[in-house]
Scaffold this motif. Structure first.
Motif, PDB file in Angstrom:
ATOM      1  N   TRP A 292     -10.233  17.859 -12.887  1.00 22.49           N
ATOM      2  CA  TRP A 292     -11.427  18.333 -13.356  1.00 22.49           C
ATOM      3  C   TRP A 292     -12.586  17.660 -12.798  1.00 22.49           C
ATOM      4  N   GLY A 293     -12.371  16.417 -11.877  1.00 23.13           N
ATOM      5  CA  GLY A 293     -13.155  15.822 -10.967  1.00 23.13           C
ATOM      6  C   GLY A 293     -13.170  16.769  -9.923  1.00 23.13           C
ATOM      7  N   ILE A 294     -14.230  16.864  -9.241  1.00 24.30           N
ATOM      8  CA  ILE A 294     -14.478  17.742  -7.876  1.00 24.30           C
ATOM      9  C   ILE A 294     -13.720  17.250  -6.714  1.00 24.30           C
ATOM     10  N   ASP A 295     -13.621  15.978  -6.781  1.00 24.88           N
ATOM     11  CA  ASP A 295     -13.029  15.161  -5.820  1.00 24.88           C
ATOM     12  C   ASP A 295     -11.529  15.009  -5.867  1.00 24.88           C
ATOM     13  N   VAL A 296     -10.974  16.408  -5.650  1.00 21.15           N
ATOM     14  CA  VAL A 296      -9.464  16.362  -5.868  1.00 21.15           C
ATOM     15  C   VAL A 296      -8.565  15.541  -4.700  1.00 21.15           C
ATOM     16  N   TYR A 297      -9.459  15.730  -3.521  1.00 20.80           N
ATOM     17  CA  TYR A 297      -8.495  15.060  -2.695  1.00 20.80           C
ATOM     18  C   TYR A 297      -8.736  13.501  -2.487  1.00 20.80           C
TER      19      TYR A 297
ATOM     20  N   HIS B 105      20.971  18.057   2.735  1.00 18.68           N
ATOM     21  CA  HIS B 105      21.644  17.775   1.565  1.00 18.68           C
ATOM     22  C   HIS B 105      21.975  18.977   0.807  1.00 18.68           C
ATOM     23  N   GLY B 106      21.704  20.109   1.206  1.00 17.26           N
ATOM     24  CA  GLY B 106      21.943  21.740   0.554  1.00 17.26           C
ATOM     25  C   GLY B 106      21.295  21.523  -0.475  1.00 17.26           C
ATOM     26  N   ILE B 107      20.088  21.191  -0.770  1.00 18.52           N
ATOM     27  CA  ILE B 107      19.357  21.376  -1.969  1.00 18.52           C
ATOM     28  C   ILE B 107      18.058  22.340  -1.472  1.00 18.52           C
ATOM     29  N   CYS B 108      17.781  23.330  -2.142  1.00 22.18           N
ATOM     30  CA  CYS B 108      17.007  24.425  -1.985  1.00 22.18           C
ATOM     31  C   CYS B 108      15.529  23.999  -2.285  1.00 22.18           C
ATOM     32  N   VAL B 109      14.739  24.102  -1.306  1.00 20.63           N
ATOM     33  CA  VAL B 109      13.194  23.488  -1.480  1.00 20.63           C
ATOM     34  C   VAL B 109      12.539  24.937  -2.340  1.00 20.63           C
ATOM     35  N   THR B 110      11.953  24.563  -3.385  1.00 18.23           N
ATOM     36  CA  THR B 110      10.804  25.817  -3.879  1.00 18.23           C
ATOM     37  C   THR B 110       9.769  24.949  -3.658  1.00 18.23           C
ATOM     38  N   ALA B 111       8.691  25.898  -2.938  1.00 10.51           N
ATOM     39  CA  ALA B 111       7.422  25.280  -2.961  1.00 10.51           C
ATOM     40  C   ALA B 111       6.377  25.863  -3.851  1.00 10.51           C
ATOM     41  N   HIS B 112       6.090  24.827  -4.863  1.00 10.80           N
ATOM     42  CA  HIS B 112       5.424  25.250  -5.781  1.00 10.80           C
ATOM     43  C   HIS B 112       3.618  24.774  -5.150  1.00 10.80           C
ATOM     44  N   THR B 113       2.703  25.727  -5.891  1.00  9.58           N
ATOM     45  CA  THR B 113       1.399  25.640  -5.321  1.00  9.58           C
ATOM     46  C   THR B 113       1.564  26.178  -3.822  1.00  9.58           C
ATOM     47  N   PRO B 114       2.174  27.177  -3.623  1.00 11.13           N
ATOM     48  CA  PRO B 114       2.287  27.393  -2.067  1.00 11.13           C
ATOM     49  C   PRO B 114       0.937  27.908  -1.373  1.00 11.13           C
ATOM     50  N   LEU B 115      -0.109  28.229  -2.041  1.00 11.14           N
ATOM     51  CA  LEU B 115      -1.581  28.627  -1.545  1.00 11.14           C
ATOM     52  C   LEU B 115      -2.562  27.507  -1.586  1.00 11.14           C
ATOM     53  N   GLY B 116      -1.925  26.437  -2.186  1.00  6.82           N
ATOM     54  CA  GLY B 116      -2.826  25.284  -2.224  1.00  6.82           C
ATOM     55  C   GLY B 116      -3.504  25.112  -3.747  1.00  6.82           C
ATOM     56  N   GLY B 117      -2.930  26.098  -4.707  1.00  2.00           N
ATOM     57  CA  GLY B 117      -3.199  25.936  -6.083  1.00  2.00           C
ATOM     58  C   GLY B 117      -4.337  26.551  -6.156  1.00  2.00           C
ATOM     59  N   SER B 118      -5.219  25.521  -7.240  1.00  2.97           N
ATOM     60  CA  SER B 118      -6.575  26.083  -7.546  1.00  2.97           C
ATOM     61  C   SER B 118      -7.692  25.940  -6.596  1.00  2.97           C
TER      62      SER B 118
ATOM     63  N   ASN C 117      -1.706  16.092   4.799  1.00  2.00           N
ATOM     64  CA  ASN C 117      -1.015  15.236   3.874  1.00  2.00           C
ATOM     65  C   ASN C 117      -1.553  15.077   2.354  1.00  2.00           C
ATOM     66  N   CYS C 118      -2.229  16.342   1.909  1.00  2.00           N
ATOM     67  CA  CYS C 118      -3.261  16.120   1.018  1.00  2.00           C
ATOM     68  C   CYS C 118      -2.504  17.004  -0.218  1.00  2.00           C
ATOM     69  N   ARG C 119      -2.251  16.173  -1.313  1.00  2.00           N
ATOM     70  CA  ARG C 119      -1.739  16.933  -2.445  1.00  2.00           C
ATOM     71  C   ARG C 119      -2.975  17.423  -3.448  1.00  2.00           C
ATOM     72  N   SER C 120      -2.633  18.657  -3.784  1.00  2.00           N
ATOM     73  CA  SER C 120      -3.801  19.266  -4.628  1.00  2.00           C
ATOM     74  C   SER C 120      -3.674  19.014  -5.977  1.00  2.00           C
ATOM     75  N   ASN C 121      -2.059  18.814  -6.461  1.00  2.00           N
ATOM     76  CA  ASN C 121      -1.961  19.034  -7.755  1.00  2.00           C
ATOM     77  C   ASN C 121      -2.192  17.421  -8.451  1.00  2.00           C
ATOM     78  N   GLN C 122      -3.370  17.243  -8.682  1.00  2.00           N
ATOM     79  CA  GLN C 122      -3.570  15.947  -9.125  1.00  2.00           C
ATOM     80  C   GLN C 122      -4.066  16.133 -10.756  1.00  2.00           C
ATOM     81  N   PRO C 123      -3.354  16.419 -11.742  1.00  2.00           N
ATOM     82  CA  PRO C 123      -3.880  16.741 -12.796  1.00  2.00           C
ATOM     83  C   PRO C 123      -4.802  15.741 -13.446  1.00  2.00           C
ATOM     84  N   ALA C 124      -4.555  14.436 -13.170  1.00  2.00           N
ATOM     85  CA  ALA C 124      -5.538  13.477 -13.657  1.00  2.00           C
ATOM     86  C   ALA C 124      -6.944  13.656 -13.219  1.00  2.00           C
ATOM     87  N   LYS C 125      -6.981  14.214 -11.941  1.00  2.00           N
ATOM     88  CA  LYS C 125      -8.452  14.147 -11.289  1.00  2.00           C
ATOM     89  C   LYS C 125      -8.595  15.718 -11.076  1.00  2.00           C
TER      90      LYS C 125
END
Ligand SMILES: NC(=O)c1ccc[n+]([C@@H]2O[C@H](COP(=O)([O-])OP(=O)(O)OC[C@H]3O[C@@H](n4cnc5c(N)ncnc54)[C@H](OP(=O)(O)O)[C@@H]3O)[C@@H](O)[C@H]2O)c1
Length: 165
Positions: free
Chosen positions: A159-164, A57-70, A149-157
């Motif tokens: 500071w718990g180690i179980d981010v996945y 659809h002509g929308i450019c994708v920007t990958a945030h957290t491209p290294l997997g973040g923290s 299929n694992c999101r690393s960006n889960q602010p709510a979680k």
């Protein structure tokens, strides 16, 4: 935002963290198509259908957290980073690059804009040196196979180690 574009105060509109459903919804009502969708995207969260949908659809994708973040920070998250993945490590060595460079190049070859962040000057340079090699189609397929299929960006979680979970 559309009013601001029409007033000449804003050049383009971006959306962020819109999945296929929200992006499609947005395309249905937007008078001005979003220029970009900034989404979490890395080898452990590849989001093929969303990326293809946006690009179609002509929308450019920007990958945030491209290294997997923290999770790329092995001091905090020792075993979860895609930078530590054996496939990434072997391929990085094959191309004479670091795992981070390989992962960023992968993002570029998916036609995404990649926006890595680092607090270290030497890594700034390292992360820029991704334009002098190509990952082969065969190796892109190998990377495709490590998607978790694992999101690393889960602010709510965060500071718990179980981010996945
Ligand atoms: N739109 C959104 O919702 C959203 C959400 C999250 C992030 N973002 C944006 O995405 C960008 C990047 O996000 P991020 O920092 O979360 O993720 P990231 O760039 O994937 O990861 C940053 C982590 O990677 C490490 N790192 C950087 N370069 C490295 C290298 N060459 N080798 C090994 N480790 C390396 C950094 O550690 P050092 O500092 O120690 O190098 C840091 O821990 C930022 O601009 C952020 O604002 C947007």
């Amino acid at each position: 935002m559309e009013d601001l574009v029409n007033m000449g105060l804003v050049r383009s509109i971006g959306i962020s963290n819109y999945g296929v459903f929200l992006t499609r919804d947005c395309l249905a009502y937007a008078k001005i198509k979003p220029a970009v969708n900034q989404i979490e995207m890395h080898p452990y969260f590849q989001r093929d259908s969303l990326v293809k949908f946006c690009q179609k659809h002509g929308i450019c994708v920007t990958a945030h957290t491209p290294l997997g973040g923290s999770t790329a920070n092995t001091k905090l998250f020792s075993s979860l980073s895609c930078l530590d993945d054996p496939v990434i490590k072997v391929l990085a060595e094959k191309y004479g690059k670091t795992p981070a460079q390989l992962v960023l190049r992968w993002g570029l070859q998916k036609n995404a804009v990649v926006i890595p962040k680092t607090s270290k000057v030497e890594r700034l340079q390292e992360n820029l040196e991704v334009f002098d090699f190509d990952i082969s189609d065969e190796d892109m397929e190998e990377i495709k196979a490590i998607d978790k299929n694992c999101r690393s960006n889960q602010p709510a979680k965060f500071w718990g180690i179980d981010v996945y979970s």
